[in-house]
Structure formats: structure tokens, C-alpha cells
Motif scaffolding. Sequence first.
Motif, mmCIF file in Angstrom:
data_model
loop_
_atom_site.group_PDB
_atom_site.id
_atom_site.type_symbol
_atom_site.label_atom_id
_atom_site.label_comp_id
_atom_site.label_asym_id
_atom_site.label_seq_id
_atom_site.Cartn_x
_atom_site.Cartn_y
_atom_site.Cartn_z
ATOM 1 N N GLY A 60 46.967 51.041 35.639
ATOM 2 C CA GLY A 60 47.875 50.398 36.583
ATOM 3 C C GLY A 60 47.180 49.617 37.665
ATOM 4 N N VAL A 61 45.959 49.113 37.390
ATOM 5 C CA VAL A 61 45.239 48.307 38.367
ATOM 6 C C VAL A 61 44.814 47.008 37.698
ATOM 7 C CG1 VAL A 61 44.400 50.287 39.671
ATOM 8 C CG2 VAL A 61 43.006 49.362 37.832
ATOM 9 N N SER A 62 44.650 45.961 38.487
ATOM 10 C CA SER A 62 44.274 44.662 37.939
ATOM 11 C C SER A 62 42.801 44.356 38.202
ATOM 12 C CB SER A 62 45.128 43.555 38.563
ATOM 13 O OG SER A 62 46.485 43.726 38.210
ATOM 14 N N PHE A 63 42.181 43.656 37.277
ATOM 15 C CA PHE A 63 40.811 43.174 37.411
ATOM 16 C C PHE A 63 39.844 44.272 37.885
ATOM 17 C CE2 PHE A 63 43.561 39.454 38.263
ATOM 18 C CZ PHE A 63 43.220 38.693 37.152
ATOM 19 N N PRO A 64 39.725 45.374 37.136
ATOM 20 C CA PRO A 64 38.843 46.458 37.593
ATOM 21 C C PRO A 64 37.403 46.016 37.778
ATOM 22 C CG PRO A 64 39.447 46.738 35.289
ATOM 23 C CD PRO A 64 40.322 45.658 35.829
ATOM 24 N N SER A 65 36.967 45.018 37.013
ATOM 25 C CA SER A 65 35.579 44.574 37.146
ATOM 26 C C SER A 65 35.288 44.016 38.526
ATOM 27 C CB SER A 65 35.267 43.511 36.087
ATOM 28 O OG SER A 65 36.155 42.415 36.199
ATOM 29 N N ARG A 66 36.326 43.572 39.228
ATOM 30 C CA ARG A 66 36.123 42.974 40.548
ATOM 31 C C ARG A 66 35.926 44.018 41.645
ATOM 32 N NH1 ARG A 66 39.804 37.473 40.999
ATOM 33 N NH2 ARG A 66 39.110 36.556 39.030
ATOM 34 N N TRP A 67 36.296 45.243 41.361
ATOM 35 C CA TRP A 67 36.092 46.270 42.391
ATOM 36 C C TRP A 67 35.308 47.475 41.888
ATOM 37 C CZ3 TRP A 67 39.410 50.850 42.340
ATOM 38 C CH2 TRP A 67 40.380 50.825 41.318
ATOM 39 N N LEU A 68 34.708 47.339 40.683
ATOM 40 C CA LEU A 68 33.848 48.393 40.173
ATOM 41 C C LEU A 68 32.382 47.969 40.109
ATOM 42 C CD1 LEU A 68 35.941 49.775 37.176
ATOM 43 C CD2 LEU A 68 35.714 50.763 39.452
ATOM 44 N N GLY A 69 32.108 46.679 40.327
ATOM 45 C CA GLY A 69 30.744 46.174 40.172
ATOM 46 C C GLY A 69 29.726 46.898 41.017
ATOM 47 N N THR A 70 30.035 47.097 42.278
ATOM 48 C CA THR A 70 29.074 47.758 43.168
ATOM 49 C C THR A 70 28.894 49.226 42.827
ATOM 50 O OG1 THR A 70 30.837 48.125 44.779
ATOM 51 C CG2 THR A 70 29.477 46.170 45.080
ATOM 52 N N ALA A 71 29.846 49.810 42.101
ATOM 53 C CA ALA A 71 29.728 51.219 41.721
ATOM 54 C C ALA A 71 28.756 51.411 40.568
ATOM 55 C CB ALA A 71 31.097 51.781 41.340
ATOM 56 N N CYS A 72 28.410 50.312 39.884
ATOM 57 C CA CYS A 72 27.528 50.458 38.719
ATOM 58 C C CYS A 72 26.452 49.377 38.699
ATOM 59 C CB CYS A 72 28.325 50.458 37.431
ATOM 60 S SG CYS A 72 29.547 49.162 37.278
ATOM 61 N N ALA A 73 25.715 49.293 39.785
ATOM 62 C CA ALA A 73 24.512 48.445 39.876
ATOM 63 C C ALA A 73 24.810 46.957 39.805
ATOM 64 C CB ALA A 73 23.502 48.832 38.791
ATOM 65 N N GLY A 74 26.035 46.550 40.122
ATOM 66 C CA GLY A 74 26.393 45.153 39.990
ATOM 67 C C GLY A 74 26.261 44.310 41.240
ATOM 68 N N TYR A 75 25.759 44.881 42.335
ATOM 69 C CA TYR A 75 25.663 44.141 43.590
ATOM 70 C C TYR A 75 24.743 42.934 43.447
ATOM 71 C CZ TYR A 75 24.806 43.153 48.533
ATOM 72 O OH TYR A 75 24.699 42.526 49.757
ATOM 73 N N LEU A 76 25.261 41.744 43.739
ATOM 74 C CA LEU A 76 24.533 40.476 43.668
ATOM 75 C C LEU A 76 23.990 40.177 42.270
ATOM 76 C CD1 LEU A 76 22.585 40.427 47.065
ATOM 77 C CD2 LEU A 76 24.756 39.304 46.495
ATOM 78 N N LYS A 77 24.662 40.714 41.238
ATOM 79 C CA LYS A 77 24.269 40.458 39.851
ATOM 80 C C LYS A 77 25.474 39.932 39.074
ATOM 81 C CE LYS A 77 20.926 44.300 39.564
ATOM 82 N NZ LYS A 77 21.248 45.026 40.788
ATOM 83 N N PRO A 78 25.235 39.280 37.958
ATOM 84 C CA PRO A 78 26.357 38.924 37.089
ATOM 85 C C PRO A 78 27.078 40.189 36.604
ATOM 86 C CG PRO A 78 24.373 37.739 36.448
ATOM 87 C CD PRO A 78 23.948 38.771 37.442
ATOM 88 N N VAL A 79 28.377 40.217 36.746
ATOM 89 C CA VAL A 79 29.201 41.316 36.234
ATOM 90 C C VAL A 79 30.207 40.704 35.264
ATOM 91 C CG1 VAL A 79 30.839 43.153 36.787
ATOM 92 C CG2 VAL A 79 28.907 42.712 38.317
ATOM 93 N N ILE A 80 30.110 41.068 34.009
ATOM 94 C CA ILE A 80 30.936 40.466 32.968
ATOM 95 C C ILE A 80 31.888 41.521 32.435
ATOM 96 C CG2 ILE A 80 30.943 39.333 30.716
ATOM 97 C CD1 ILE A 80 27.742 39.311 32.663
#
Length: 386
Positions: A60-80
Motif C-alpha cells: 500500500g505504498v508508492s515508489f518504495p525505491s524512492r524511500w528505501l535507497g538510504t536503508a540499503c547503501a543507496g546514498y548518492l548512488k544509482p538506485v534502480i
Amino acid sequence: MPKPVAIVGVGQTRHVSRRQDVNLPELVREAAKMALADAGLEEGQIDAVFIGNAPELFEGVSFPSRWLGTACAGYLKPVIRIHTGGTVGASTAVAGYYAVASGLFETVLVVSFQKLSDGVPMYPLSAVYEPLWGRDFAAGAAAFAALQCRMYMARYPEVTVEHFAKVAARHRRNGTLNEYAHLQHAPTPEEVLASPPIVSPLTLHMCCPTTDGAAAMVLTTEANAGRLKTRAAFINAVGTCSEGAYYPGQDIVAPASLRRATEEALRRAGIRDPVNELDLAELYVAFAPQELIWLEAMGFCPPGDAPRRIEEGFTDLDGVLPVCPSGGVMCSNPIGASGMLRQLECALQVTGRAGKHQIPGAKKALAHAWGGAVQFHVVTVISDAP
């Protein structure tokens, strides 16, 4: 030719029906941290992150990749973000594989997840399809699997519900050997048959559970893997194929997409005799009858021969081709992660780290995932060498 790609770190959460102690980012981070620690790497050594989950409506959430990136080493990196229905966990790893094999990135983190307790899974599974042409899915995945099962039984009258009960009991028994598995109960075949009916001929113990969980793997080049201290598994080949859900002639008892994906993966891996060259297979068996259907569709036995193979113990832990030593999807089904869990378990097996469900001497394994109306399939061959 693609460059060899190594799996140097794996991580998975313990799978349960409801993780109330964590939110979605915290759940994903658990698996990501485990994979990084297993690889002996820091977050800064990851070049990109690939995130996969099944339909967003599950949580029930939209675009999880946009708010999960920092939780899994995605800070300042490409998150696909990857999405291919129920195959998404496997597809996420395949996307990471090609990113490394092509030279686009040296080291990537692939993460897949589902927190099904945050939503109502049967609602999107029932409502997402076209009302007329998709009406066979109107009662959810179990109804579709029951239809598939009935078609299989009609094609091969020698198939009985007792065959399905034996499959279910074995998967659940295997699951008790896996500390991460959601279901830790090993019913007998008789108890499987006596469990509450879901959709005829499926009973409760023939069906997968609803699970919260996440999985992650670190993929890198062969050269970089050689510099790390962990024992690496290698992705030898992948095969993917999709077909339409509604066209005339589609055969959900022998999916052409599964056959073609399997043939492509085996061809690329140089495997001519899969039954004898593979040491195990982690198949995406969400409902017990599907083990028989997949075995035949993938060419591991002739059409209509799977019931006899089941009776002979062909897929037992000590059989010719052990299927789902981990307990598989029948014991843990965080849908978005289930496909990656099949690959992760193969990586553990070929590196001798599968614990109590280890197949002795395993060196080459096959992982499979399916999704949609049985029209998406991903097959991966994983071994202990490039």
C-alpha cells in the motif's frame, strides 16, 4: 561474452507472518547489512543498488525505491527499481548480474523484499486483472493454482492428490532444517490431506504462507571476488522468457515460457544433461502440485512422468535431483523476495554454507522463479566456479 559475475555476500531476514518490530526500510536494511557483512564490504564500496518488490499494492505504498535507497547503501548512488511480478526477486538479481557482466558497475547490491502484513495480498492478486479475460484470477493466486492443478490432473489421470500431499510434506520437512524458514511444522502426507480445504483440490498445507521478509546479495566481478576473503558462488547463466496471459493456446500446464527460459539458461551454462549435471534445484513451488508441473515443463522428466518420480523419491534430499532443500516458497513466501531467495539458497549450497539442509558436495544448482498468470519465468544457473 559477458564477464563472470560472483555472488560474494548474501543476507536474509528470518521470515515470519508479521514483523511488527520493524518498518519497511528497517526490514530491508537487515538483509542488506547481512549481505555486506558477509562480503566483508562497507557501504561505500558498493557502486549501485538494485531494488525489487512485487506490486506496490501489497504494502500500500508508492515508489518504495524512492524511500528505501538510504536503508540499503543507496546514498548518492544509482538506485534502480525492478518490477516483474512474482519473478521480481530473481529479475532484480539478473539486472544486477548484467550490470556487472557488462562492465557498467564493478560491485552492486541487489535487494528484494515484501512486507505482506502491511496490506491484504489477495486484494491486488484478485483485482489487478481484467474482469473478463482475467476472471480465472478473480479469487486470487490459490484459485488460479487450483485451476492449473485440475488441468494437469485431467491431462494425466494417474495423478492423485496423494502425490501433492507427498510434495507438500517434503517441502515442509525440509523447511524445519532451515533456520530462516517461516513455517517450521512438518506435517505428514495424511495431515496435509486432512488440513482445511482452500480451493479444491488444494488444502491449507499444500499452499504457501503469507510472509514478511527480505533478501540481499552482493554481486561483483571475478577479479574483485578473488581479492575478498569470502568463498564466492558464480552466476554461470540466466534465462528469462515471458508470454502473454490471454492468447489462445496458452498452456499453463506446460508453459512455453518456462521451457524456453530453462533451455536458454542450460545452453548458456553448457549443461547438456541437467538431471545428472545439476546437484539440486530451488524451484518456485508456491503450491504443491507445481513441483510436478515444473519438473515436466523444464525437461527434468518426460510429460506425465513426474508422479512416478515423486513416488520414487527423485526430488528428496537424497534423491537424484533434490528440489527445494530449503523448504522453498512452500515454507516462506515474501513474494517480492521469493525469487531471489531461490538464487541465494543455491549460492549457499554451492559454497557449502547451507547448514542443516546442505546437499553434500553440491557444486552446481538451478534457481527458478515464476510470476503473473504463469507467464513470467526466470531461470539461473549458479555454481562454485566461473
